[in-house]
Design an enzyme around this catalytic site. Sequence first.
Site, mmCIF file in Angstrom:
data_model
loop_
_atom_site.group_PDB
_atom_site.id
_atom_site.type_symbol
_atom_site.label_atom_id
_atom_site.label_comp_id
_atom_site.label_asym_id
_atom_site.label_seq_id
_atom_site.Cartn_x
_atom_site.Cartn_y
_atom_site.Cartn_z
ATOM 1 N N GLY A 1 1.011 -5.161 1.227
ATOM 2 C CA GLY A 1 -0.152 -5.352 0.357
ATOM 3 C C GLY A 1 0.212 -6.015 -0.960
ATOM 4 N N GLU B 1 0.122 -9.540 -0.253
ATOM 5 C CA GLU B 1 -1.276 -9.928 -0.021
ATOM 6 C C GLU B 1 -2.020 -10.109 -1.351
ATOM 7 O OE1 GLU B 1 -1.714 -6.677 2.890
ATOM 8 O OE2 GLU B 1 -2.676 -8.159 4.176
ATOM 9 N N ALA C 1 0.843 -1.201 0.000
ATOM 10 C CA ALA C 1 0.000 0.000 0.000
ATOM 11 C C ALA C 1 0.873 1.244 0.000
ATOM 12 C CB ALA C 1 -0.892 -0.009 1.236
ATOM 13 N N GLU D 1 4.485 -4.683 7.424
ATOM 14 C CA GLU D 1 3.581 -3.674 8.003
ATOM 15 C C GLU D 1 3.925 -3.375 9.457
ATOM 16 O OE1 GLU D 1 2.682 -6.102 6.008
ATOM 17 O OE2 GLU D 1 1.064 -5.494 4.668
#
Length: 725
Positions: free
Chosen positions: A100, A103, A60, A123
């Site tokens: 992300g 992910e 992200a 993260e």
Amino acid sequence: MAQYARGSAVAVIRLRNPPVNALSLAVLQALEDGLKKADADPSVKAVMICGENGKFSAGADIRGFSSPKRHGLGLGPIVSLIESCQKPVVAAIEGVALGGGLEVALGCHYRIAHVKARMGLPEVTIGLLPGAEGTQRLPRLIGVPAALDMITTGKHIPATEALKLGLVDEIVEENTIEAAIRLANKVIGQPLGPRRLSLKPVPKLPNMEAFLQEAAVKVKKQARGCLAPELCFQAVRAATETPFAQGVRRERELFQVLLSSGQARALQYAFFAERAVHRWATPTGASWSSAAPQPVRRAAVIGLGTMGRGIVTSLVKANIPVVALEQDLEYLNKGRKAVMLLLEREAVKMEGGAQSLDFHNPARLQFTVDFDLLHDVDLVIEAVFENMALKKEIFHKLSKICKPGALLCTNTSALNIDEIASATSRPQQVIGTHFFSPAHVMRLLEIIYGRHTSPTAIATAMQLAKALKKVGVVVGNCFGFVGNRMMFPYVEQAVFLLEEGSRPEAVDRVVEDFGFKIGPFRMSDLAGLDVGWRSRQGQGLTGPSLPAGTAARQRQGQRYSPLPDLLCEHGRFGQKTARGWYRYERAGGRTATPDPWLHSFLAQYRDTHGIKTRFIDQEEILERCLFSLINEGFAILAEGIASGPEHLDVIYVNGYGWPKHTGGPMFYASIVGLPRVLAKLQKYSEAHPDVPRLRPNAFLKKLVAAGNPPLKDWMSYVSRQSPKL
Ligand code: 3H9
């Protein structure tokens, strides 16, 4: 953006957002559009997701978390969308797949990675948890122990390890994109159910509860007050206890808790601060944008004491050939043995082992007592002990022996770079490189430019820091530079607190509870009290050169504590003598135990000097130690010794064990609020008028008067500083 293209039966979605393909709002939107298009197109039989420029995605967009709209939160549903796609989706992982990004890959039905790719869920290092269902999918894929390790530490793992863990299905040495398209074609028509991680059970462990309990204790201990590792743990625990959908709900709740915590803000600030210091500048206008580094093909290190050994090890690890020099054969042999031991240990930790370091090859590492061998090196790091006369003698010699362009670095923690440079015929090539012990482990490198240091020299030292995998921070020349200069008032306050009634263990506990790795007294015992004692003797503050009749607790009209000197006079040098501020099990022991001898010594000292013992609460201990350090930071900024508060914070987090989840001393001050820091300093300064370092700095006062501006604007007030303040 994400680019959609179709070739044969496989649609290609390329994540595209240079430099690291962060998943911004636009990228997410394009990814979603691409997936829907591929699903709706009957001629598309499979999908391949990859990243632009040889990188999958770094996750992200971190900047989005601090924007009012909090971008990035829509990623979870998109990962679900990938997984539920009716056509096989293959992730082609090159470069990095982090956060992300990984992910997204976990939502895919197949993952194929280039052998040099790295993966991770970092993260936790920016105060968050994998919030796009990663805490629920990863344990289903690789099991709870491995997933918990990756998620709570944030470590990056190489593709080879990912393959062993079952995180990827295949690794390739050649074209990952082509291999992924081949795989996509091969799996067309195969059932997707078994490939959907959300449908898989979490692999059972025979002793899951016991394992989790033990892991919880370990995570809490390592977190030292940082919230994210514990919440990461709780999210993974939810995966072991609840069905997927419920686990995802728990993950989202915990993610929100972290997102709104001050710690996430501080850690994200620290992430960007570390990158901001690469863009160095000096008050004379030299900067990273115009200065080019010189290549360093061969280096030399002078002095194989503790620092020199670590520096040699660091250079060898960075694949830079080194000449290691000592004054005589006895010291050389001692140093060589120690360096070899360090390198052997490092080789064991590294992939590829001793061969990858090649330190037995004299072309890569040579030991000598002959200065003439330094005639063709590109850079010399002098790391002898802190003695100005000795350093000047060495630099004088170097300027005669070394080739004209060679960079001459001095490893010093406080000495004047200009004075050292004055011993050479080329002061523009002299620069300070302050390493931190152990030098092959600690990430910080303080880079100190002198009056004549050239921009090329600074750029070369910064480049060296990067090659050594360190964070280089460029600072100006003053006593103690940035790190140690800010440390002096902190240590001074800690000792004053003992005089007034506190104990070493009480001060250390407060500072360690705040998140420091080690309190000031345990630190002093570890470093050795004799180091500071020698330096104070050199400055004439104690010892035989102290004029007769000097007041015991005053120097030049200011408060002075002779306590550390008295301990040294009692032979208490810290861990090395088994006695210091604490007792240790033996000389060189590490377990600090409060010492009744010291307690009665302190009581007697207070009696002798007529000091009334008082109870000092935790708030006062913390504020006096930290705010005096921060106060010095404002002086450093006002004098232009560092070009911004981020520099001070990066130095403290990476070199002095300041807890990263508070951002660093200056960020912490901005969160506490400058008016409060000022008011407290004023209060303590009034109570201790003979302690100048408690007097609020003029720049701090100015910022408060200007309405407590945000940290990023502080430096714009420096030049406008009124001389009256
Ligand atoms: C996340 O994914 C949450 C999810 O669970 C979803 C929740 C719903 N965003 O480090 P470099 C910039 S959280 C924005 O110098 P390197 C960086 O600032 C995210 N910007 O290069 C720099 O900019 P500048 C989890 C980012 O080769 C430039 O890119 N992911 C991001 O030494 C180059 O970076 C992470 O925590 C980002 N995500 O290292 C990964 N990443 O040039 C964080 C980088 O203006 N990133 N930038 O200074 C890294 O660890 C390293 O940057 C990386 C490259 C290893 C990728």
